[in-house]
Scaffold this active site. Structure first.
Site, PDB file in Angstrom:
ATOM      1  CB  CYS A  83      -1.076   0.100   1.300  1.00 31.06           C
ATOM      2  SG  CYS A  83      -1.951  -1.154   1.604  1.00 31.06           S
ATOM      3  CB  CYS A  84       0.967   4.236  -2.105  1.00 25.93           C
ATOM      4  SG  CYS A  84       1.550   5.890  -1.918  1.00 25.93           S
ATOM      5  CB  ILE A  85       3.644   5.099   3.197  1.00 24.69           C
ATOM      6  CG1 ILE A  85       3.187   5.365   4.643  1.00 24.69           C
ATOM      7  CG2 ILE A  85       4.152   6.187   2.315  1.00 24.69           C
ATOM      8  CD1 ILE A  85       4.551   5.363   5.447  1.00 24.69           C
TER       9      ILE A  85
END
Length: 139
Positions: A83-85
């Site tokens: 997941c893109c932070i």
């Protein structure tokens, strides 16, 4: 058995489950790719796609639980999923580490997903023969 001409895919999902068809279409593609002898190098969730990693999604019993379907698929095939932070934090999705870092009382992202930066996406794309985007539509 992997065919000599097999492709290695990175999948980027930007649409949220129940708000777009992106996660469903991506899962159908991923299953077909694996069945065809290809490899999924990584699944990267970006933008609203990070909602796919939420452990708190609870669809009605007569609907498909897309987050659970994805977790099972990723686990079965041992596919890394990130997941893109920045996208996750903006949308209230935290793993245990980020919950502690931001002093939040709970987390809602767990294995097989990891919360990480775009560097993971870049590394996966360099290790793949193709990168495919499954985008959420405009509402």
């Amino acid at each position: 058995m992997i065919a000599e001409d097999a492709a290695r895919f990175t999948l980027v999902i930007t649409g949220a489950p129940y708000a777009s068809q992106a996660p469903q279409t991506a899962l159908h593609f991923a299953r077909a790719a694996i069945s065809g002898g290809h490899t999924i190098a990584q699944v990267f969730l970006y933008g609203d796609g990070v909602h796919l990693a939420s452990n708190l999604t609870s669809p009605p019993s007569d609907e498909t639980d897309w987050p659970a379907e994805w977790r099972a698929f990723l686990t079965e095939h041992q596919i890394p999923a990130t997941c893109c932070i920045a996208s996750a934090l903006r949308r209230g999705l935290l793993d245990d580490s980020e919950a502690r870092r931001y002093e939040k009382p709970a987390s809602n992202v767990s294995a097989p997903y990891q919360v990480a930066g775009l560097g993971d996406w870049l590394a996966a794309t360099q290790d793949s023969t193709r990168t495919l985007y499954f985008n959420g539509g405009q509402s």
